[in-house]
Design a protein around this motif. Structure first.
Motif, mmCIF file in Angstrom:
data_model
loop_
_atom_site.group_PDB
_atom_site.id
_atom_site.type_symbol
_atom_site.label_atom_id
_atom_site.label_comp_id
_atom_site.label_asym_id
_atom_site.label_seq_id
_atom_site.Cartn_x
_atom_site.Cartn_y
_atom_site.Cartn_z
ATOM 1 N N LYS A 1 66.614 63.386 44.308
ATOM 2 C CA LYS A 1 67.761 63.932 43.568
ATOM 3 C C LYS A 1 68.554 64.942 44.415
ATOM 4 O O LYS A 1 69.781 64.870 44.492
ATOM 5 C CB LYS A 1 67.271 64.597 42.269
ATOM 6 C CG LYS A 1 66.435 63.658 41.404
ATOM 7 C CD LYS A 1 65.792 64.384 40.237
ATOM 8 C CE LYS A 1 64.690 65.346 40.621
ATOM 9 N NZ LYS A 1 63.462 64.701 41.132
ATOM 10 N N THR A 2 67.833 65.882 45.028
ATOM 11 C CA THR A 2 68.506 66.896 45.848
ATOM 12 C C THR A 2 69.179 66.228 47.042
ATOM 13 O O THR A 2 70.333 66.540 47.389
ATOM 14 C CB THR A 2 67.480 67.950 46.320
ATOM 15 O OG1 THR A 2 66.913 68.570 45.160
ATOM 16 C CG2 THR A 2 68.124 69.006 47.192
ATOM 17 N N THR A 3 68.494 65.270 47.651
ATOM 18 C CA THR A 3 69.056 64.530 48.792
ATOM 19 C C THR A 3 70.335 63.817 48.375
ATOM 20 O O THR A 3 71.339 63.844 49.094
ATOM 21 C CB THR A 3 68.013 63.506 49.295
ATOM 22 O OG1 THR A 3 66.798 64.190 49.578
ATOM 23 C CG2 THR A 3 68.505 62.785 50.534
ATOM 24 N N THR B 1 68.217 75.137 44.474
ATOM 25 C CA THR B 1 67.188 76.129 44.157
ATOM 26 C C THR B 1 65.855 75.613 44.700
ATOM 27 O O THR B 1 64.922 75.386 43.948
ATOM 28 C CB THR B 1 67.096 76.382 42.640
ATOM 29 O OG1 THR B 1 66.817 75.126 41.989
ATOM 30 C CG2 THR B 1 68.392 76.942 42.083
ATOM 31 N N GLU B 2 65.794 75.420 46.009
ATOM 32 C CA GLU B 2 64.593 74.875 46.626
ATOM 33 C C GLU B 2 63.582 75.974 46.914
ATOM 34 O O GLU B 2 63.936 77.050 47.399
ATOM 35 C CB GLU B 2 64.940 74.166 47.946
ATOM 36 C CG GLU B 2 65.825 72.965 47.772
ATOM 37 C CD GLU B 2 65.139 71.853 46.987
ATOM 38 O OE1 GLU B 2 65.479 71.688 45.798
ATOM 39 O OE2 GLU B 2 64.271 71.163 47.556
ATOM 40 N N THR B 3 62.314 75.697 46.629
ATOM 41 C CA THR B 3 61.235 76.647 46.878
ATOM 42 C C THR B 3 60.034 75.873 47.408
ATOM 43 O O THR B 3 59.846 74.713 47.073
ATOM 44 C CB THR B 3 60.848 77.359 45.561
ATOM 45 O OG1 THR B 3 62.006 78.031 45.060
ATOM 46 C CG2 THR B 3 59.759 78.388 45.767
ATOM 47 N N THR C 1 60.604 72.000 46.784
ATOM 48 C CA THR C 1 60.896 71.321 45.515
ATOM 49 C C THR C 1 61.951 72.125 44.763
ATOM 50 O O THR C 1 62.080 73.340 44.956
ATOM 51 C CB THR C 1 59.618 71.169 44.661
ATOM 52 O OG1 THR C 1 59.903 70.360 43.518
ATOM 53 C CG2 THR C 1 59.089 72.520 44.186
ATOM 54 N N THR C 2 62.703 71.443 43.905
ATOM 55 C CA THR C 2 63.739 72.112 43.108
ATOM 56 C C THR C 2 63.075 72.822 41.925
ATOM 57 O O THR C 2 62.284 72.207 41.211
ATOM 58 C CB THR C 2 64.757 71.079 42.589
ATOM 59 O OG1 THR C 2 65.261 70.348 43.702
ATOM 60 C CG2 THR C 2 65.899 71.736 41.849
ATOM 61 N N VAL C 3 63.406 74.095 41.727
ATOM 62 C CA VAL C 3 62.767 74.822 40.629
ATOM 63 C C VAL C 3 63.722 75.114 39.462
ATOM 64 O O VAL C 3 63.279 75.554 38.410
ATOM 65 C CB VAL C 3 62.130 76.151 41.107
ATOM 66 C CG1 VAL C 3 60.949 75.868 42.004
ATOM 67 C CG2 VAL C 3 63.146 77.034 41.800
ATOM 68 N N MET D 1 67.721 73.810 39.442
ATOM 69 C CA MET D 1 68.763 72.770 39.416
ATOM 70 C C MET D 1 69.419 72.644 40.780
ATOM 71 O O MET D 1 69.254 73.512 41.641
ATOM 72 C CB MET D 1 69.840 73.131 38.391
ATOM 73 C CG MET D 1 70.496 74.464 38.690
ATOM 74 S SD MET D 1 71.840 74.865 37.579
ATOM 75 C CE MET D 1 73.220 74.207 38.466
ATOM 76 N N ASP D 2 70.128 71.550 40.982
ATOM 77 C CA ASP D 2 71.067 71.405 42.093
ATOM 78 C C ASP D 2 72.453 71.299 41.459
ATOM 79 O O ASP D 2 72.584 70.831 40.324
ATOM 80 C CB ASP D 2 70.830 70.103 42.873
ATOM 81 C CG ASP D 2 69.411 69.947 43.359
ATOM 82 O OD1 ASP D 2 68.966 70.805 44.143
ATOM 83 O OD2 ASP D 2 68.751 68.971 42.957
ATOM 84 N N PHE D 3 73.459 71.685 42.235
ATOM 85 C CA PHE D 3 74.818 71.504 41.738
ATOM 86 C C PHE D 3 75.741 71.120 42.884
ATOM 87 O O PHE D 3 75.671 71.693 43.966
ATOM 88 C CB PHE D 3 75.354 72.783 41.081
ATOM 89 C CG PHE D 3 76.790 72.651 40.649
ATOM 90 C CD1 PHE D 3 77.121 71.932 39.510
ATOM 91 C CD2 PHE D 3 77.818 73.191 41.417
ATOM 92 C CE1 PHE D 3 78.446 71.762 39.131
ATOM 93 C CE2 PHE D 3 79.152 73.036 41.036
ATOM 94 C CZ PHE D 3 79.457 72.323 39.883
#
Ligand code: GTP
Ligand code: MG
Length: 205
Positions: free
Chosen positions: A26-28, A41-43, A55-57, A59-61
């Motif tokens: 999803k983030t990719t 919001t990767e951690t 991993t996303t904690v 959301m991505d936008f």
């Protein structure tokens, strides 16, 4: 003096969700396709059993602009990526609020993630038939999209397409397919053929 653009059609903004199980891409996907800056919001995962560096904690936008032809003009898709880990499932419903459609990314190479994909699909569709597209990544020569769609319980009317989220033009194809689905379910006048929707900023970055 009045500006020349005074009567130009204002851009329509449409919220869409990019969904899928943990690590589906999803983030990719959002980073590949977004026209400008992306909020992530990767951690580093707190659990050693996780298989990725981050991993996303929350959301991505990102944003993606479509030239939807003479009748509709410019449409901006506001892309919200969900966190895939089930412990953040409360975010799935929050991010789905006000969305007009979603992409469900499904990793064809990892059947263990399919049950989670079905749960996410049910959460987002919420029985209301929200327009969506199933985007299948890591597909191999043996991947049978029709069979996979049946295993996932996908409605036969829902488009199921292959996608490589690392590839901008592949991700664009998915978003244009989703946009046509949204247009089909709403009153947006969208044409086919030469005046069909295209990415406003081209196919590669
Ligand atoms: N080879 C290959 N790698 C892929 C494909 N799709 C995604 N990936 C890789 O798989 C990883 C997916 O990571 P993310 O984009 O962080 O996945 P995510 O769905 O956002 O993960 P969470 O937010 O943690 O749920 C990245 O390293 C991608 O490059 C694909 O089709 N083929
Ligand atoms: Mg992510």
């Amino acid at each position: 003096m009045a500006s020349q653009n005074m009567h130009a059609t204002p851009p329509t903004s449409i919220k869409v969700v990019v969904a899928g199980a943990y690590g589906a891409g999803k983030t990719t996907f959002i980073r590949s396709v977004a026209d400008d800056g992306v909020v992530s919001t990767e951690t580093v995962p707190s659990d050693d059993t996780e298989t990725k560096a981050t991993t996303t904690v929350a959301m991505d936008f990102g944003r993606f602009a479509i030239d939807a032809g003479a009748d509709t003009g410019r449409v901006e898709l506001l892309l919200f990526g969900i966190p895939g880990q089930a412990r953040f499932d409360f975010m799935w419903r929050i991010l789905a609020q006000g969305a007009l459609g979603y992409v469900l990314l499904v990793d064809a190479s990892d059947p263990e993630t399919w049950r989670e994909a079905v749960v996410i699909d049910a959460t987002l569709a919420a029985g209301a038939g929200l327009p969506h597209v199933v985007a299948v990544n890591r597909a191999g020569p043996g991947t049978d999209l029709t069979r996979l769609a049946r295993v996932l319980g996908v409605d036969p009317e829902v488009p199921v397409v292959t996608c490589d989220p690392r590839d901008r033009s592949s991700a664009i194809e998915v978003l244009l397919t989703l946009f046509l689905e949204i247009a089909r379910h709403t009153s947006l006048p969208v044409r086919q053929g030469e005046d069909a929707p295209v990415a406003q900023t081209g196919g590669s970055k």
